[in-house]
Write a protein that holds these residues in place. Structure first.
Motif, PDB file in Angstrom:
ATOM      1  N   ALA A  23       0.886  -1.061  -0.086  1.00 30.73           N
ATOM      2  CA  ALA A  23       0.117   0.066  -0.068  1.00 30.73           C
ATOM      3  C   ALA A  23       0.741   1.312  -0.050  1.00 30.73           C
ATOM      4  N   LEU A  24       1.889   1.392   0.758  1.00 31.98           N
ATOM      5  CA  LEU A  24       2.835   2.346   0.828  1.00 31.98           C
ATOM      6  C   LEU A  24       4.219   2.048   0.719  1.00 31.98           C
ATOM      7  N   VAL A  25       4.909   2.549  -0.027  1.00 33.41           N
ATOM      8  CA  VAL A  25       6.166   1.941  -0.410  1.00 33.41           C
ATOM      9  C   VAL A  25       7.214   3.179  -0.426  1.00 33.41           C
ATOM     10  N   PRO A  26       8.389   2.933  -0.313  1.00 32.91           N
ATOM     11  CA  PRO A  26       9.521   3.948  -0.539  1.00 32.91           C
ATOM     12  C   PRO A  26       9.382   4.686  -2.038  1.00 32.91           C
ATOM     13  N   LEU A  27       9.636   5.938  -2.272  1.00 30.36           N
ATOM     14  CA  LEU A  27       9.546   6.326  -3.613  1.00 30.36           C
ATOM     15  C   LEU A  27      10.223   5.902  -4.481  1.00 30.36           C
ATOM     16  N   THR A  28      11.695   5.291  -4.195  1.00 26.97           N
ATOM     17  CA  THR A  28      12.675   4.621  -4.709  1.00 26.97           C
ATOM     18  C   THR A  28      12.413   3.495  -5.225  1.00 26.97           C
ATOM     19  N   LEU A  70       2.025   6.182  -3.023  1.00 22.81           N
ATOM     20  CA  LEU A  70       1.150   5.298  -2.953  1.00 22.81           C
ATOM     21  C   LEU A  70       0.825   4.875  -4.521  1.00 22.81           C
ATOM     22  N   PRO A  71       1.111   3.673  -4.876  1.00 22.51           N
ATOM     23  CA  PRO A  71       0.977   3.184  -6.205  1.00 22.51           C
ATOM     24  C   PRO A  71      -0.118   2.520  -6.323  1.00 22.51           C
ATOM     25  N   GLN A 128      -8.013   3.229  -2.547  1.00 21.42           N
ATOM     26  CA  GLN A 128      -8.170   1.876  -1.584  1.00 21.42           C
ATOM     27  C   GLN A 128      -6.817   1.672  -1.298  1.00 21.42           C
ATOM     28  N   GLN A 129      -5.673   2.026  -1.817  1.00 22.65           N
ATOM     29  CA  GLN A 129      -4.374   1.955  -1.300  1.00 22.65           C
ATOM     30  C   GLN A 129      -4.149   2.493  -0.019  1.00 22.65           C
ATOM     31  N   ALA A 130      -4.797   3.716   0.090  1.00 20.21           N
ATOM     32  CA  ALA A 130      -4.400   4.688   1.181  1.00 20.21           C
ATOM     33  C   ALA A 130      -5.193   4.125   2.311  1.00 20.21           C
TER      34      ALA A 130
END
Length: 389
Positions: A23-28, A70-71, A128-130
């Motif tokens: 759901a939430l990942v590092p931008l890199t 959030l992708p 939904q990811q949020a």
């Protein structure tokens, strides 16, 4: 307190660890090729969320490092169809509540990237990811309120009886670059003002022939950037300590971001010279058919000749003559005294709270905290303004 606030924003009480990670990942962690492809398909341009720019901001820029993302992927989980760089509400405003805010990319535009070929799916999956990341609300900062990205989110929210809450808004200048540049300037400024600007230009020519340079290629944009940085630091921003060169992280960010975007023809630096002396320079980003006027630096020794205005006149003609550009966003503050009289188009920009669940009492708490914070910030800003005057 910091750890509690951060964890409250990104860890749901009942979600499994694997779901939270997705759901939430590092931008890199976002694959650059996927990111670039999404940017090409984005329903609304945002030069500040191009990977070459935002990754450089997140790496070193002052108070903007280590952003998350959030992708949103399609049903196959292979194609990236949405992306919102994000940080916790604690990192954004030191508010310890479970919400996520747009990561600020230095430029004043945070409209998320949403795939125009899968608009509804992308907006739905972003929300939904949020939720899976444990957030009760999304706060979109400096978003184009009437832009296509915001309209997509409004539509998806409306299907579940939700709607955004506008926290603040303002109007800023934009350029309709489909018009003839000289005609546009005559209509915007009038004959009398243009005559005065021509007189100032003739006076400036006493210091040498006026030349308008455009640096685009990677081999020429580096020297042009250094010219801009020196001009910016020599003026009022340098006196206030806010010039890019005056912070090591900011200087590293801009020296990384500008060449990265030049590699993909998405950045140019425009410079106005009197003879061999640069009197004004500006950084312009490009995304799809829109340009973004990031920053302007001038040599204040020539202030009586209005070098910033003279450069903007040339930039206006340049953008209007380019068939690949349909509009330009000044990314300036409201009622900006230099750009507003020249670029007469207007964009509504604001901060919006996106609720993620119906009848959620936490949303009201988050809303109230943001309103209180905004009031305190505005009061402090006015005091600082009075002190500076």
């Amino acid at each position: 307190m910091v750890d509690i606030a951060h964890q409250a924003a990104i860890n749901p009480a009942s979600a499994e660890g694997a779901a939270t990670t997705r759901a939430l990942v590092p931008l890199t962690a976002i694959e650059p090729g996927q990111w670039r492809a999404l940017a090409q398909r984005a329903i609304e341009p945002n030069g500040y969320y191009l990977p070459g720019w935002e990754l450089a901001v997140s790496a070193t820029a002052r108070d903007r490092t280590k952003a998350s993302a959030l992708p949103a992927f399609d049903s196959s989980s292979k194609r990236l169809i949405g992306l919102m760089p994000a940080i916790s509400l604690w990192r954004a405003w030191k508010i310890p509540l479970p919400a996520l805010a747009s990561a600020h990319p230095y430029g004043t535009l945070c409209s998320p990237l949403i795939d125009r070929d899968a608009t509804t799916e992308a907006a739905t999956r972003l929300l939904q990811q949020a939720r899976e990341a444990g957030a009760h609300a999304l706060i979109l900062r400096d978003v184009a309120l009437d832009g296509a990205a915001m309209m997509s989110l409004r539509e998806v929210l409306g299907r579940t009886g939700l709607k955004p809450r506008i926290l603040s808004s303002y109007i800023r200048a934009s350029l309709d670059a489909t018009q003839d540049g000289d005609v546009l300037l005559r209509e915007a400024l009038g004959a009398k003002k243009l005559k005065e600007l021509r007189r100032q230009r003739h006076r400036l020519e006493e210091h040498g022939p006026i030349v308008f340079d455009i640096a685009r290629r990677p081999d020429e944009i580096g020297p042009a950037l250094e010219t801009f940085l020196q001009l910016e630091a020599s003026g009022w921003k340098g006196k206030r300590g806010t010039a890019l060169l005056q912070n090591a992280g900011d200087a590293t960010f801009i020296r990384r971001a500008v060449p990265a975007l030049a590699e993909t023809a998405q950045c140019e630096i425009v410079t106005l010279r009197a003879g061999t002396t640069p009197v004004a320079a500006g950084i312009v980003l490009r995304h799809q058919d829109r340009a973004f006027f990031f920053k302007l630096g001038i040599d204040e020794r020539f202030a009586k000749y209005s070098p910033g205005v003279q450069l903007t006149l040339e930039l206006t003609r340049h953008l209007c003559a380019d068939p690949s550009i349909a509009s330009a966003d000044s990314t300036a503050s409201a009622d900006h005294p230099m750009i507003n009289p020249i670029w007469r188009g207007r964009l509504a920009i604001g901060d919006a709270l996106i609720p993620l669940k119906r009848n959620d009492p936490m949303v009201a708490v988050i809303h109230a905290a943001l309103i209180a914070h905004g009031f305190a910030y505005e009061t402090a800003r006015r005091v600082i303004h009075l002190l500076r005057k």
